[in-house]
Design a protein around this motif. Structure first.
Motif, PDB file in Angstrom:
ATOM      1  N   TYR A  69       0.635 -44.423  48.857  1.00  0.00           N
ATOM      2  CA  TYR A  69       0.196 -45.807  49.085  1.00  0.00           C
ATOM      3  C   TYR A  69       1.378 -46.707  48.728  1.00  0.00           C
ATOM      4  O   TYR A  69       1.538 -47.150  47.605  1.00  0.00           O
ATOM      5  N   VAL A 127      -3.018 -38.748  46.408  1.00  0.00           N
ATOM      6  CA  VAL A 127      -2.558 -40.054  46.876  1.00  0.00           C
ATOM      7  C   VAL A 127      -1.532 -40.541  45.858  1.00  0.00           C
ATOM      8  O   VAL A 127      -1.864 -40.869  44.724  1.00  0.00           O
ATOM      9  N   GLU A 131      -2.715 -47.868  40.677  1.00  0.00           N
ATOM     10  CA  GLU A 131      -3.693 -46.786  40.497  1.00  0.00           C
ATOM     11  C   GLU A 131      -5.039 -47.339  40.043  1.00  0.00           C
ATOM     12  O   GLU A 131      -6.092 -46.961  40.582  1.00  0.00           O
ATOM     13  N   HIS A 191      -6.948 -42.043  53.294  1.00  0.00           N
ATOM     14  CA  HIS A 191      -6.466 -41.308  52.120  1.00  0.00           C
ATOM     15  C   HIS A 191      -7.503 -40.356  51.526  1.00  0.00           C
ATOM     16  O   HIS A 191      -7.140 -39.522  50.689  1.00  0.00           O
ATOM     17  N   ILE A 231      -5.734 -39.615  42.841  1.00  0.00           N
ATOM     18  CA  ILE A 231      -4.539 -40.445  42.718  1.00  0.00           C
ATOM     19  C   ILE A 231      -3.572 -39.819  41.716  1.00  0.00           C
ATOM     20  O   ILE A 231      -3.977 -39.337  40.658  1.00  0.00           O
ATOM     21  N   VAL A 237       0.965 -43.007  44.041  1.00  0.00           N
ATOM     22  CA  VAL A 237       1.172 -44.436  43.831  1.00  0.00           C
ATOM     23  C   VAL A 237       2.275 -44.628  42.788  1.00  0.00           C
ATOM     24  O   VAL A 237       2.512 -43.767  41.950  1.00  0.00           O
TER      25      VAL A 237
END
Length: 345
Positions: A103, A136, A144, A130, A155, A138
């Motif tokens: 992201y 994912v 986050e 996502h 994440i 970040v």
């Protein structure tokens, strides 16, 4: 390991996402990994609305599938949520293969700023993209927390680094041959896309002593030049030229409220440039409790306060951000195919 990276953002675009991915490729290859980049320059493209310098791949599905199958990667990372990203996501899902995403950009905020699309709708699309990702990635805790609050899952942290050899204090850049030698001091600098989502006008309208300078290109550049003739617009700069512009200024002003990180913050700090910014995700995470910047809801007050910061403190803080550590984080987040083999046709 052979790693395939799919990205809609790539050279010759000049932005933090492209610089991050290009540096990641270099660091991975330096560590002995093989990197295959799938980028728009391998496809027929059209210009992105309002961003003609960004090219969007047209109907990439079949060709992208052939490229992935030919590469036979051990792991797939999808860096962006554009046409290539969606096509790669669909290919992986059809085959039941894991992939990771990142992201990088707060597209919902950008789309709202440009077209008025509600955040709830845009975030629903981003969340769907996502949700199938094994991880994912970040850049900061602030992003986050924000994404977790909007229902994103899986994440993981992938921070950023800075080339402290390129971006460094350069006393000669402040001399008679420097890029801002003709401007009254102090010089308040902004580097980034000249675009509405970057909140650039908040910087241009500040009442500050000395001069204001902007380095970068973007869809609003011509408009801002017309509206603010007293501002020095240096246009896009790269590599050594860009580094000299950082080092020639006195304060770096970052007006954006929508960046997920702000790589330019690290480049400024490494150049010995104090940072002035809003206390929002990105600046909050980069500056943190460090004395290298001034964060304030009043950007003008932050800019004036930053003038008193010792440049040595800025440089010292930037030195704590390593690309080597960031690359190891990226590798830890990857989900190689469990077969130990490659993606099969």
């Amino acid at each position: 390991m052979r790693i395939l990276v799919v990205t809609d953002a790539w050279l010759p675009q000049v932005n933090g996402v492209v610089r991050t991915l290009d540096t990641l490729r270099t660091e991975l290859e330096r560590s002995g990994h093989e990197v295959v980049m799938v980028t728009p320059d391998s496809f027929r493209t059209l210009a992105c609305p309002t961003y003609p310098e960004i090219r969007l791949a047209l109907r990439p599905g079949a060709k992208l599938a052939a490229m992935i199958e030919a590469a036979q990667p051990c792991a797939i990372h999808i860096a962006t949520e554009g046409p290539l990203g969606w096509a790669a996501r669909a290919w992986c899902r059809r085959r039941g293969l894991p992939f990771t995403t990142a992201y990088h950009t707060r597209f919902p905020e950008y789309i709202k700023a440009r077209f008025g699309v509600p955040l709830t709708l845009s975030y629903a699309v981003m969340r769907r993209f996502h949700d199938s990702s094994s991880r994912v990635m970040v850049a900061t805790q602030g992003i986050e927390d924000e994404l977790a609050g909007r229902g994103f899952r899986n994440i993981g942290r992938w921070s950023r680094g800075v080339d402290t050899g390129l971006f460094r204090p350069r006393p000669e850049a402040r001399g008679a041959d420097g890029p801002f030698a003709h401007l009254p001091r102090p010089v308040f600098l902004n580097v980034g896309r000249v675009a509405v989502e970057k909140n650039i006008e908040a910087f241009l309208t500040l009442d500050l002593p000395g001069s204001k300078a902007v380095v970068g290109d973007g869809p609003q550049l011509d408009e801002m030049k017309r509206r603010f003739p007293a501002i020095h617009f240096a246009g896009p700069r790269l590599a050594e030229d860009l580094a000299r512009h950082y080092a020639a200024a006195d304060v770096f002003v970052f007006p954006s409220r929508t960046d997920t990180f702000g790589l330019v913050l690290l480049e400024a700090l490494a150049s010995g440039l104090p940072v002035a910014a809003y206390p929002v995700p990105g600046p909050n995470d980069v500056i943190g409790g460090s004395p290298s910047g001034a964060l304030d809801g009043d950007l003008g007050r932050a800019a004036l306060a930053a003038r008193a910061i010792d440049p040595a403190l800025c440089r010292a803080h930037a030195m704590t951000f390593s690309w080597e550590a960031c690359t190891l984080q990226f590798l830890d987040n990857l989900r190689p195919f469990e077969t130990g083999g490659r993606a099969a046709a």
